[in-house]
Design a protein around this motif. Structure first.
Motif, PDB file in Angstrom:
ATOM      1  N   HIS A 227      12.690   5.580  -6.742  1.00 19.37           N
ATOM      2  CA  HIS A 227      11.731   4.556  -7.129  1.00 19.37           C
ATOM      3  C   HIS A 227      11.337   3.782  -5.864  1.00 19.37           C
ATOM      4  O   HIS A 227      12.075   3.756  -4.884  1.00 19.37           O
ATOM      5  CB  HIS A 227      12.342   3.576  -8.132  1.00 19.37           C
ATOM      6  CG  HIS A 227      13.022   4.242  -9.290  1.00 19.37           C
ATOM      7  ND1 HIS A 227      12.428   4.402 -10.508  1.00 19.37           N
ATOM      8  CD2 HIS A 227      14.270   4.777  -9.391  1.00 19.37           C
ATOM      9  CE1 HIS A 227      13.274   5.011 -11.327  1.00 19.37           C
ATOM     10  NE2 HIS A 227      14.398   5.247 -10.674  1.00 19.37           N
ATOM     11  N   GLY A 228      10.179   3.152  -5.910  1.00 16.41           N
ATOM     12  CA  GLY A 228       9.761   2.387  -4.741  1.00 16.41           C
ATOM     13  C   GLY A 228       8.686   1.378  -5.072  1.00 16.41           C
ATOM     14  O   GLY A 228       8.220   1.283  -6.214  1.00 16.41           O
ATOM     15  N   LEU A 229       8.328   0.630  -4.049  1.00 12.81           N
ATOM     16  CA  LEU A 229       7.325  -0.426  -4.176  1.00 12.81           C
ATOM     17  C   LEU A 229       6.151  -0.101  -3.273  1.00 12.81           C
ATOM     18  O   LEU A 229       6.316   0.107  -2.072  1.00 12.81           O
ATOM     19  CB  LEU A 229       7.940  -1.774  -3.769  1.00 12.81           C
ATOM     20  CG  LEU A 229       7.162  -3.047  -4.100  1.00 12.81           C
ATOM     21  CD1 LEU A 229       7.021  -3.211  -5.607  1.00 12.81           C
ATOM     22  CD2 LEU A 229       7.888  -4.248  -3.500  1.00 12.81           C
ATOM     23  N   ALA A 230       4.960  -0.032  -3.857  1.00 15.06           N
ATOM     24  CA  ALA A 230       3.738   0.244  -3.103  1.00 15.06           C
ATOM     25  C   ALA A 230       2.793  -0.946  -3.222  1.00 15.06           C
ATOM     26  O   ALA A 230       2.714  -1.577  -4.278  1.00 15.06           O
ATOM     27  CB  ALA A 230       3.062   1.504  -3.630  1.00 15.06           C
ATOM     28  N   ARG A 231       2.101  -1.252  -2.142  1.00 13.24           N
ATOM     29  CA  ARG A 231       1.195  -2.402  -2.174  1.00 13.24           C
ATOM     30  C   ARG A 231      -0.161  -2.084  -2.799  1.00 13.24           C
ATOM     31  O   ARG A 231      -0.849  -2.993  -3.253  1.00 13.24           O
ATOM     32  CB  ARG A 231       0.979  -2.946  -0.754  1.00 13.24           C
ATOM     33  CG  ARG A 231       2.184  -3.665  -0.171  1.00 13.24           C
ATOM     34  CD  ARG A 231       1.815  -4.420   1.079  1.00 13.24           C
ATOM     35  NE  ARG A 231       1.309  -3.551   2.128  1.00 13.24           N
ATOM     36  CZ  ARG A 231       2.061  -2.988   3.051  1.00 13.24           C
ATOM     37  NH1 ARG A 231       3.367  -3.167   3.037  1.00 13.24           N
ATOM     38  NH2 ARG A 231       1.531  -2.218   3.977  1.00 13.24           N
ATOM     39  N   ARG A 232      -0.535  -0.786  -2.815  1.00 15.92           N
ATOM     40  CA  ARG A 232      -1.866  -0.422  -3.300  1.00 15.92           C
ATOM     41  C   ARG A 232      -1.788   0.711  -4.320  1.00 15.92           C
ATOM     42  O   ARG A 232      -0.838   1.491  -4.331  1.00 15.92           O
ATOM     43  CB  ARG A 232      -2.754   0.014  -2.127  1.00 15.92           C
ATOM     44  CG  ARG A 232      -2.878  -1.002  -1.007  1.00 15.92           C
ATOM     45  CD  ARG A 232      -3.968  -0.578  -0.019  1.00 15.92           C
ATOM     46  NE  ARG A 232      -3.793   0.793   0.439  1.00 15.92           N
ATOM     47  CZ  ARG A 232      -3.101   1.127   1.527  1.00 15.92           C
ATOM     48  NH1 ARG A 232      -2.484   0.203   2.246  1.00 15.92           N
ATOM     49  NH2 ARG A 232      -2.992   2.404   1.901  1.00 15.92           N
ATOM     50  N   ASP A 233      -2.842   0.791  -5.132  1.00 13.77           N
ATOM     51  CA  ASP A 233      -2.904   1.829  -6.161  1.00 13.77           C
ATOM     52  C   ASP A 233      -2.920   3.230  -5.550  1.00 13.77           C
ATOM     53  O   ASP A 233      -2.319   4.155  -6.104  1.00 13.77           O
ATOM     54  CB  ASP A 233      -4.148   1.639  -7.039  1.00 13.77           C
ATOM     55  CG  ASP A 233      -4.053   0.399  -7.921  1.00 13.77           C
ATOM     56  OD1 ASP A 233      -2.917  -0.052  -8.173  1.00 13.77           O
ATOM     57  OD2 ASP A 233      -5.102  -0.110  -8.348  1.00 13.77           O
ATOM     58  N   ASP A 234      -3.621   3.396  -4.420  1.00 15.11           N
ATOM     59  CA  ASP A 234      -3.697   4.725  -3.815  1.00 15.11           C
ATOM     60  C   ASP A 234      -2.332   5.155  -3.283  1.00 15.11           C
ATOM     61  O   ASP A 234      -1.981   6.345  -3.330  1.00 15.11           O
ATOM     62  CB  ASP A 234      -4.747   4.768  -2.704  1.00 15.11           C
ATOM     63  CG  ASP A 234      -4.433   3.817  -1.559  1.00 15.11           C
ATOM     64  OD1 ASP A 234      -4.072   2.664  -1.824  1.00 15.11           O
ATOM     65  OD2 ASP A 234      -4.565   4.224  -0.387  1.00 15.11           O
ATOM     66  N   GLN A 235      -1.525   4.200  -2.797  1.00  9.38           N
ATOM     67  CA  GLN A 235      -0.173   4.526  -2.360  1.00  9.38           C
ATOM     68  C   GLN A 235       0.686   4.933  -3.548  1.00  9.38           C
ATOM     69  O   GLN A 235       1.481   5.880  -3.457  1.00  9.38           O
ATOM     70  CB  GLN A 235       0.456   3.332  -1.647  1.00  9.38           C
ATOM     71  CG  GLN A 235      -0.164   2.997  -0.300  1.00  9.38           C
ATOM     72  CD  GLN A 235       0.441   1.745   0.308  1.00  9.38           C
ATOM     73  OE1 GLN A 235       0.772   0.795  -0.407  1.00  9.38           O
ATOM     74  NE2 GLN A 235       0.576   1.729   1.629  1.00  9.38           N
ATOM     75  N   GLN A 236       0.522   4.224  -4.657  1.00 12.41           N
ATOM     76  CA  GLN A 236       1.268   4.571  -5.868  1.00 12.41           C
ATOM     77  C   GLN A 236       0.927   5.988  -6.322  1.00 12.41           C
ATOM     78  O   GLN A 236       1.820   6.766  -6.679  1.00 12.41           O
ATOM     79  CB  GLN A 236       0.962   3.585  -6.986  1.00 12.41           C
ATOM     80  CG  GLN A 236       1.745   3.861  -8.262  1.00 12.41           C
ATOM     81  CD  GLN A 236       1.261   3.009  -9.436  1.00 12.41           C
ATOM     82  OE1 GLN A 236       0.064   2.830  -9.615  1.00 12.41           O
ATOM     83  NE2 GLN A 236       2.204   2.480 -10.197  1.00 12.41           N
ATOM     84  N   ALA A 237      -0.352   6.340  -6.288  1.00 10.20           N
ATOM     85  CA  ALA A 237      -0.785   7.671  -6.715  1.00 10.20           C
ATOM     86  C   ALA A 237      -0.219   8.753  -5.787  1.00 10.20           C
ATOM     87  O   ALA A 237       0.215   9.815  -6.250  1.00 10.20           O
ATOM     88  CB  ALA A 237      -2.310   7.742  -6.735  1.00 10.20           C
ATOM     89  N   ASP A 238      -0.213   8.471  -4.502  1.00 14.61           N
ATOM     90  CA  ASP A 238       0.330   9.433  -3.540  1.00 14.61           C
ATOM     91  C   ASP A 238       1.821   9.639  -3.764  1.00 14.61           C
ATOM     92  O   ASP A 238       2.316  10.769  -3.744  1.00 14.61           O
ATOM     93  CB  ASP A 238       0.072   8.937  -2.111  1.00 14.61           C
ATOM     94  CG  ASP A 238       0.670   9.857  -1.065  1.00 14.61           C
ATOM     95  OD1 ASP A 238       0.225  11.022  -0.973  1.00 14.61           O
ATOM     96  OD2 ASP A 238       1.587   9.432  -0.334  1.00 14.61           O
ATOM     97  N   LEU A 239       2.539   8.554  -4.007  1.00 16.95           N
ATOM     98  CA  LEU A 239       3.972   8.658  -4.248  1.00 16.95           C
ATOM     99  C   LEU A 239       4.261   9.395  -5.557  1.00 16.95           C
ATOM    100  O   LEU A 239       5.200  10.199  -5.631  1.00 16.95           O
ATOM    101  CB  LEU A 239       4.603   7.268  -4.283  1.00 16.95           C
ATOM    102  CG  LEU A 239       4.689   6.557  -2.922  1.00 16.95           C
ATOM    103  CD1 LEU A 239       4.999   5.069  -3.119  1.00 16.95           C
ATOM    104  CD2 LEU A 239       5.754   7.206  -2.046  1.00 16.95           C
ATOM    105  N   ALA A 240       3.454   9.121  -6.579  1.00 20.22           N
ATOM    106  CA  ALA A 240       3.632   9.804  -7.861  1.00 20.22           C
ATOM    107  C   ALA A 240       3.452  11.310  -7.703  1.00 20.22           C
ATOM    108  O   ALA A 240       4.181  12.104  -8.319  1.00 20.22           O
ATOM    109  CB  ALA A 240       2.650   9.253  -8.884  1.00 20.22           C
ATOM    110  N   ALA A 241       2.494  11.714  -6.862  1.00 19.10           N
ATOM    111  CA  ALA A 241       2.263  13.137  -6.617  1.00 19.10           C
ATOM    112  C   ALA A 241       3.450  13.789  -5.928  1.00 19.10           C
ATOM    113  O   ALA A 241       3.651  15.007  -6.022  1.00 19.10           O
ATOM    114  CB  ALA A 241       1.004  13.320  -5.769  1.00 19.10           C
TER     115      ALA A 241
END
Length: 217
Positions: free
Chosen positions: A28-42
């Protein structure tokens, strides 16, 4: 093991996430932006969107819920005093409080060797960075958590060697971020190591062996 990485979008945090997932752990992690969240989810990482500096202790505790361990690898790298205070200082204190609230005992902090760059004429901002990092070490070491502080030497983007020098006191040199990430993963999986400060440098000892050598009898 379920591990939450604060600083997962950084160099060490990203490599640690990959290493843990290769071992079958949930990350699990903390992302500052939606695009970072999407990249991590991938990449198979469960990321929440949020800014450490703006989140409350309660919000951070909610993000930490049900994990086995927290790794704090976020850092300002000697930027402005405001960012250094918010991330390297207040951010660590906030994460400690959130860990208590979320009932997560295992807390690993990636710090810095106090001797780093002592041969240089450091500016005020970098000197402040070192002072704040030391303050964060003190705060965590005085907590009632099952803490571990890892102080790597100068970080490089070179490929890892798989061998290190790890102990309570190490000379300051340089080390690949990849070797730091693998060492962190080994430390997380060694439950007998806790409430210790370990320093990390390049060396000739295989990482798994170096970690086991620091288990207290």
């Amino acid at each position: 093991m379920d591990v939450f990485i604060v600083g997962i979008t950084g160099g060490i945090g990203g490599l640690l996430a990959e290493e843990l997932r290769s071992r079958g752990d949930t990350v699990h992690g903390l992302a500052r932006r939606d695009d970072q969240q999407a990249d991590l989810a991938a990449r198979g990482v469960n990321a929440r969107v949020g800014d450490l500096a703006d989140m409350t202790v309660e919000q951070l505790a909610a993000a930490f819920a049900d994990v086995d361990a927290i790794v704090f690898s976020a850092g300002s790298n000697g930027g402005s005093r405001e960012v250094t205070t918010a991330v390297d200082g207040d951010g660590v204190v906030k994460a400690i409080k959130a860990a208590r609230l979320a009932d997560v005992e295992r807390f690993v902090l990636v710090s810095v060797l106090p001797e780093s760059w002592r041969e240089r004429d450091l500016g005020d901002e970098v000197e402040y960075y070192f002072a704040v990092k030391k303050g964060a070490d003190v705060a965590l070491s005085r907590s009632d958590l099952n803490w571990l502080i890892l102080r790597p030497s100068l970080l490089l983007d070179d490929p890892g060697t798989g061998t290190v020098s790890l102990g309570p006191a190490e000379l300051h040199g340089q080390i690949a971020r990849e070797d730091v990430a693998v060492t962190l993963a080994e430390l997380l999986h060694e439950s007998r190591i806790g409430r210790q400060i370990l320093e990390l440098n390049t060396g000739s000892t295989p990482i798994e062996e170096a970690v086991r050598a620091n288990v207290r009898s």
